[in-house]
Write a protein that holds these residues in place. Structure first.
Motif, PDB file in Angstrom:
ATOM      1  N   GLU A  23      11.283 -18.545   2.839  1.00  0.00           N
ATOM      2  CA  GLU A  23      11.242 -19.148   4.170  1.00  0.00           C
ATOM      3  C   GLU A  23      10.848 -20.616   4.092  1.00  0.00           C
ATOM      4  OE1 GLU A  23       8.550 -16.716   6.328  1.00  0.00           O
ATOM      5  OE2 GLU A  23       9.865 -14.949   6.337  1.00  0.00           O
ATOM      6  N   THR A  26      13.808 -22.654   2.591  1.00  0.00           N
ATOM      7  CA  THR A  26      14.884 -22.798   3.569  1.00  0.00           C
ATOM      8  C   THR A  26      14.528 -23.840   4.624  1.00  0.00           C
ATOM      9  OG1 THR A  26      15.544 -20.489   3.253  1.00  0.00           O
ATOM     10  CG2 THR A  26      16.280 -21.578   5.271  1.00  0.00           C
ATOM     11  N   ASP A 190      18.873 -15.540   6.702  1.00  0.00           N
ATOM     12  CA  ASP A 190      18.655 -14.565   7.766  1.00  0.00           C
ATOM     13  C   ASP A 190      19.361 -13.252   7.452  1.00  0.00           C
ATOM     14  OD1 ASP A 190      17.892 -13.446  10.200  1.00  0.00           O
ATOM     15  OD2 ASP A 190      19.687 -14.190  11.217  1.00  0.00           O
TER      16      ASP A 190
END
Length: 439
Positions: A23, A26, A190
């Motif tokens: 996360e 990204t 995702d």
């Protein structure tokens, strides 16, 4: 693996921090890409590609890796019935485009190379082959190197900053960015490959064995992504003078006995100049000093260029479209930063006799929209079954004769190998495998 062990690993020390690491990575890439877009909007030049030649040379330079895209996961395919590897199998299937020619990653890149005359890349330096060799080695030894395969996949499928920037600048230069934009979308964190790569690590972690040792091997596999030539090193290593010399050296092998002796440059025949590839830098300098080549000027001002391009060009067809683009940009010098593309004489607007005009490139997507409007009824790609192909015919017979699903699966997996999946029989096999395995 020894070389990889010396590389710093960006992964957390424990798998417990893996999801947070993804996360964070990204978010960082997204923020830096937005900074890039803001810089470009404010008038900054392209970050990666000096001109169109630079972009095309990049495509050529990464060909050995892209021609085996996804190969590292092939060895997992025969274990498709083990649910722990479902994310890895699904990722490989998507690399193959689910058997669709317009989504198969290797086929897309092969078509991109062919469009721009980039088929001849086999003389690249050895380090350009390192990543492709690693991928094929992992495919061949998956059972022994499963943690390393999973770790390599984890690193490869995370979205790097260079990917959206490359797509943006290729589009800007009128070069189809779809191969790269496809990776931007499928590698998302995702629902895409980046998330699946994390899930694959979590699913494969030992419940009975030593999870810490397994994780360290995953980290070693992750490090393999850093070996050999990279996207950034290929981009940074481009020098147009070196590329022009390489092109002429390649031509000298076939051309050193093909010229008559009446034309002499600096007192020597062209055949003499071309007899040794090492003489090419001096030959180019002599052409410039004698007025055959005029640098930092429109190409048409060079007598040599007029031998290559235009009506009655005596050397028409000697150089590929890519090679002509490089020579054009080399002649133009700094002016080539406008990204002007070659225009085939048959498609060019009216210009002085014997010359090919330059044009600033329309972005690829803008050109695509224009072409779509002109060709609204363009035919769809044919199905593999409808193609005239002896391997497709043989595969259909073998599939019909397979006595059970296990035999059929082995037959299909063989056709989905890195060297074959992009061909018609491989596309058909992939489609049938998806239906059989429900992946």
């Amino acid at each position: 693996m020894v070389d990889a062990s010396r590389v710093e690993c960006a992964l957390p020390d424990s798998i417990d921090g893996l999801a947070a690491w993804m996360e964070s990575s990204t978010a960082s890439v997204g923020a830096r890409y937005q900074e890039y877009l803001a810089e470009r909007k404010a008038g900054a030049p392209r970050r990666f590609f000096q001109n169109r030649s630079h972009a095309l040379a990049f495509l050529r330079g990464v060909a050995p890796t892209k021609m085996v895209d996804g190969a590292w996961l092939y060895g997992v395919l025969r274990h498709w019935q083990n649910p722990r590897y479902a994310d890895l199998v699904r990722t490989y299937i998507e690399e193959l485009g689910d058997g669709r020619a317009d989504r198969n990653h290797v086929l897309l890149f092969r078509q991109l190379l062919a469009t721009h005359g980039l088929e001849h890349w086999q003389d690249l330096p050895d380090d350009h082959y390192t990543q492709g060799a690693i991928q094929l080695a992992l495919a061949a030894h998956t059972d022994a190197l499963l943690p390393e395969v999973i770790g390599f996949n984890l690193g490869y499928e995370q979205l790097p900053l260079h990917l959206p920037i490359t797509a943006y600048e290729l589009n800007e230069l009128g070069i189809d960015p779809y191969y790269f934009t496809l990776h931007v979308t499928v590698d998302n964190a995702d629902t895409g490959h980046a998330l699946r790569a994390v899930q694959a690590v979590q699913a494969a972690m030992p419940r009975v064995g030593d999870p810490d040792a397994f994780w360290q091997r995953v980290r070693n596999g992750f490090r393999l992504n850093e070996l050999g030539a990279s996207t950034n090193s290929v981009i940074g290593g481009f020098d147009i003078q070196d590329e022009v010399e390489r092109i002429f050296q390649r031509k000298s092998v076939a051309g050193h006995g093909a010229h008559s002796d009446y034309c002499r440059v600096a007192g020597r025949s062209v055949n003499d100049w071309l007899s040794e590839p090492s003489q090419i830098p001096g030959f180019l300098q002599a052409l410039e000093q004698s007025g055959w080549i005029v640098r930092n000027a429109p190409p048409q001002e060079s007598r040599f260029w007029r031998l290559l391009d235009g009506d009655h060009a005596e050397m028409f067809g000697v150089f590929s479209t890519y090679e002509l683009q490089v020579i054009q940009d080399w002649l133009r010098g700094d002016a080539s930063a406008d990204g002007a593309a070659l225009v085939p004489p048959s498609a060019a607007p009216v210009a002085p006799e014997g010359t090919t005009p330059l044009r600033r490139p329309r972005s690829f997507r803008a050109q695509q929209r224009l072409d779509s409007a002109r060709n609204a009824s363009a035919a769809a790609a044919p199905s593999p079954e409808s193609m005239l192909d002896v391997d497709v015919d043989a595969l259909q017979v073998q599939m019909a004769q397979a006595p059970d699903s296990q035999t059929l699966a082995r037959l299909l997996v063989a056709e989905m190998a890195p060297s074959r999946h992009w061909m018609p029989a491989g596309l058909l096999a992939t489609q049938r495998f998806v239906a059989l395995a429900h992946v």
